[in-house]
Motif scaffolding. Structure first.
Motif, mmCIF file in Angstrom:
data_model
loop_
_atom_site.group_PDB
_atom_site.id
_atom_site.type_symbol
_atom_site.label_atom_id
_atom_site.label_comp_id
_atom_site.label_asym_id
_atom_site.label_seq_id
_atom_site.Cartn_x
_atom_site.Cartn_y
_atom_site.Cartn_z
ATOM 1 N N UNK A 80 0.844 -1.206 0.000
ATOM 2 C CA UNK A 80 0.000 0.000 0.000
ATOM 3 C C UNK A 80 0.875 1.250 0.000
ATOM 4 N N UNK A 81 1.905 1.245 0.832
ATOM 5 C CA UNK A 81 2.814 2.387 0.912
ATOM 6 C C UNK A 81 3.450 2.687 -0.439
ATOM 7 N N UNK A 82 3.922 1.645 -1.131
ATOM 8 C CA UNK A 82 4.604 1.849 -2.409
ATOM 9 C C UNK A 82 3.639 2.226 -3.523
ATOM 10 N N UNK A 83 2.384 1.802 -3.402
ATOM 11 C CA UNK A 83 1.378 2.239 -4.378
ATOM 12 C C UNK A 83 1.151 3.743 -4.251
ATOM 13 N N UNK A 84 0.999 4.208 -3.006
ATOM 14 C CA UNK A 84 0.809 5.644 -2.790
ATOM 15 C C UNK A 84 2.048 6.444 -3.216
ATOM 16 N N UNK A 85 3.230 5.887 -2.939
ATOM 17 C CA UNK A 85 4.470 6.662 -3.078
ATOM 18 C C UNK A 85 5.238 6.393 -4.364
ATOM 19 N N UNK A 86 4.668 5.670 -5.306
ATOM 20 C CA UNK A 86 5.463 5.226 -6.461
ATOM 21 C C UNK A 86 6.069 6.389 -7.240
ATOM 22 N N UNK A 87 5.380 7.506 -7.353
ATOM 23 C CA UNK A 87 5.927 8.642 -8.093
ATOM 24 C C UNK A 87 7.010 9.369 -7.285
ATOM 25 N N UNK A 88 6.788 9.480 -5.975
ATOM 26 C CA UNK A 88 7.805 10.092 -5.118
ATOM 27 C C UNK A 88 9.056 9.225 -5.066
ATOM 28 N N UNK A 89 8.867 7.916 -4.941
ATOM 29 C CA UNK A 89 10.011 7.004 -4.853
ATOM 30 C C UNK A 89 10.902 7.093 -6.090
ATOM 31 N N UNK A 90 10.301 7.310 -7.238
ATOM 32 C CA UNK A 90 11.070 7.369 -8.481
ATOM 33 C C UNK A 90 11.981 8.593 -8.529
ATOM 34 N N UNK A 91 11.729 9.585 -7.675
ATOM 35 C CA UNK A 91 12.521 10.817 -7.680
ATOM 36 C C UNK A 91 13.706 10.773 -6.716
ATOM 37 N N UNK A 92 13.782 9.722 -5.902
ATOM 38 C CA UNK A 92 14.808 9.650 -4.855
ATOM 39 C C UNK A 92 15.695 8.437 -5.100
ATOM 40 N N UNK A 93 17.016 8.649 -5.104
ATOM 41 C CA UNK A 93 17.947 7.553 -5.402
ATOM 42 C C UNK A 93 17.762 6.380 -4.451
ATOM 43 N N UNK A 94 17.487 6.667 -3.175
ATOM 44 C CA UNK A 94 17.362 5.616 -2.172
ATOM 45 C C UNK A 94 16.204 4.672 -2.454
ATOM 46 N N UNK A 95 15.147 5.187 -3.079
ATOM 47 C CA UNK A 95 13.937 4.374 -3.282
ATOM 48 C C UNK A 95 13.628 4.117 -4.755
ATOM 49 N N UNK A 96 14.460 4.629 -5.640
ATOM 50 C CA UNK A 96 14.158 4.523 -7.075
ATOM 51 C C UNK A 96 14.168 3.084 -7.576
ATOM 52 N N UNK A 97 14.848 2.192 -6.850
ATOM 53 C CA UNK A 97 14.910 0.795 -7.285
ATOM 54 C C UNK A 97 13.747 -0.043 -6.770
ATOM 55 N N UNK A 98 12.856 0.547 -6.001
ATOM 56 C CA UNK A 98 11.688 -0.206 -5.544
ATOM 57 C C UNK A 98 10.862 -0.640 -6.760
ATOM 58 N N UNK A 99 10.273 -1.828 -6.700
ATOM 59 C CA UNK A 99 9.661 -2.412 -7.905
ATOM 60 C C UNK A 99 8.653 -1.507 -8.616
ATOM 61 N N UNK A 100 7.768 -0.852 -7.889
ATOM 62 C CA UNK A 100 6.793 0.019 -8.559
ATOM 63 C C UNK A 100 7.452 1.257 -9.134
ATOM 64 N N UNK A 101 8.362 1.843 -8.393
ATOM 65 C CA UNK A 101 9.053 3.041 -8.876
ATOM 66 C C UNK A 101 9.915 2.728 -10.089
ATOM 67 N N UNK A 102 10.531 1.550 -10.095
ATOM 68 C CA UNK A 102 11.424 1.162 -11.190
ATOM 69 C C UNK A 102 10.669 0.569 -12.378
#
Length: 309
Positions: A80-102
Motif C-alpha cells: 500500500x505504501x509503495x502504491x501511494x508513493x510510487x511517483x515520489x520514490x522514483x525521484x529519490x535515489x534511495x527508493x528509485x529501485x523499488x519495484x513500482x518506482x522502477x
C-alpha cells in the motif's frame, strides 16, 4: 549501500524470476518489519490472563497464526505504501529501485498482489474469535491511509504507532479475555516503542525527506529528536515495570526485562544519529528487545499455570 539499494537476497536463489520483484515489494528481504509487528501480538497473547488456560497445542497454533498474519499484513502495508508513493520514490535515489518506482511491477500487478496478501490476513482471522476479527477489521482503513500521514502531519510515526500495534489488542482479544487496565498499559507501551524506533529509523531518511517534502518527527524536532526517543524509552521502562508488577513477574522475567532495557539504554548512549549504519543496527536491535520481553512474558506464564490433579 543504502538499505533500499540491496542487489541480492535469499529469495533470489529460491523464487522464480517473475516472483522476486513481488517479494521485494513485500520487503521479504527485510524481516525486521514483520518481527516488530509480531512481538506486540505475542505480548498481548502471553499477558492476557485467559491464555494460560489454552493447551500447548492451542497456544502454539495461535502464535503461528499471528506470525503468518504479521508477515502477510506487513507485506500488505508495504505494498500500500509503495502504491501511494510510487511517483515520489522514483525521484529519490534511495527508493528509485523499488519495484513500482522502477517499473518492474505494474500497478495492476501490485494491486493483485495486495489482494492476495489481504486474503492471507483474512484467512488468519477466520480462526480467531469474533471480537478479535472485528477489532482487526476496524484497523484496516487506518492501514490504508497511513502512507498519507507523512504528507499532512509532522507526526506520521505516532499514527504508525496506533496502527502497527493493533496486534497487541487483537492478540489479547484472541484469548477471549475481557479488556482491563493492563490491556491499555500494554497498548500504550507498544505505541511508545514504535514512536521511538520509527523516529530512530527516520534519522536515516531526513535528508531525502526534506528534499521531497515528506514530514516526520525528525524533520519536526531536528537534533532534538533524540530526546523524543529518550522519552519513549523512559515510557517503555515505566510501562513494562507497571505490567511486571501487575502480573507478578518472577525473578527470571525481571532479569530479561532488565537486560533488554540496559542494552537499550547502552545503545542509546553510544548512538550517533548521523551514522546511518549505527542507526540501522540500533533499529534492528529492537527485534532482540522484543524477543527478550516475549521471553519474560512466557516465563511469567509458566509461573501462573493452573494447578491440576
Amino acid at each position: 549501500m543504502s538499505i533500499d539499494l540491496q542487489q541480492s537476497c535469499w529469495f533470489d536463489r529460491f523464487l522464480p524470476r517473475f516472483a522476486r520483484p513481488y517479494a521485494r515489494l513485500a520487503r521479504w528481504d527485510r524481516p525486521i518489519g514483520f518481527w516488530l509487528l509480531f512481538w506486540p501480538c505475542v505480548w498481548g497473547l502471553l499477558l492476557a490472563p485467559g491464555f494460560v488456560f489454552f493447551s500447548i497445542t492451542e497456544q502454539a497454533f495461535l502464535m503461528a497464526l499471528f506470525l503468518i498474519g504479521s508477515i502477510a499484513m506487513r507485506g500488505a502495508g508495504c505494498t500500500i505504501n509503495d502504491i501511494w508513493d510510487r511517483k515520489l520514490d522514483a525521484q529519490v535515489a534511495r527508493t528509485a529501485s523499488r519495484p513500482l518506482a522502477a517499473g518492474t511491477i505494474t500497478l495492476r500487478g501490485a494491486l493483485i498482489f495486495l489482494l492476495l496478501q489481504c486474503l492471507g490476513g483474512l484467512a488468519v482471522l477466520y480462526f480467531l474469535p469474533l471480537q478479535a476479527q472485528i477489532i482487526a477489521l476496524l484497523y484496516v482503513p487506518l492501514i490504508v491511509i497511513y502512507p498519507l500521514m507523512k504528507r499532512i502531519t509532522m507526526w506520521p510515526q505516532a499514527f504508525l504507532a496506533i496502527v502497527f500495534n493493533a496486534g497487541a489488542i487483537v492478540g489479547w482479544a484472541a484469548t477471549d479475555t475481557p479488556f482491563d487496565p493492563l490491556t491499555w498499559i500494554l497498548y500504550g507501551t507498544c505505541m511508545l516503542w514504535t514512536l521511538g524506533y520509527d523516529t530512530l529509523y527516520a534519522h536515516m531518511d531526513q535528508t531525502d525527506d526534506a528534499l521531497i517534502g515528506i514530514k516526520s518527527t525528525v524533520i519536526r524536532f531536528g537534533d532534538r529528536a533524540v530526546y523524543l526517543v529518550a522519552w519513549c524509552w523512559a515510557g517503555i521502562f515505566a510501562g513494562w515495570l507497571a505490567m511486571g508488577l501487575i502480573t507478578g513477574f518472577p525473578l527470571f522475567s525481571w532479569l530479561m526485562f532488565t537486560v533488554a532495557m540496559v542494552l537499550q539504554i547502552m545503545r542509546f548512549w553510544a548512538w550517533a544519529p548521523e551514522n546511518d549504519k549505527m542507526t540501522l543496527n540500533y533499529f534492528k536491535y529492537q527485534h532482540a528487545f522484543g524477543g527478550m520481553l516475549a521471553l519474560a512474558c512466557w516465563y511469567n506464564l509458566l509461573n501462573h499455570l493452573p494447578v491440576t490433579g
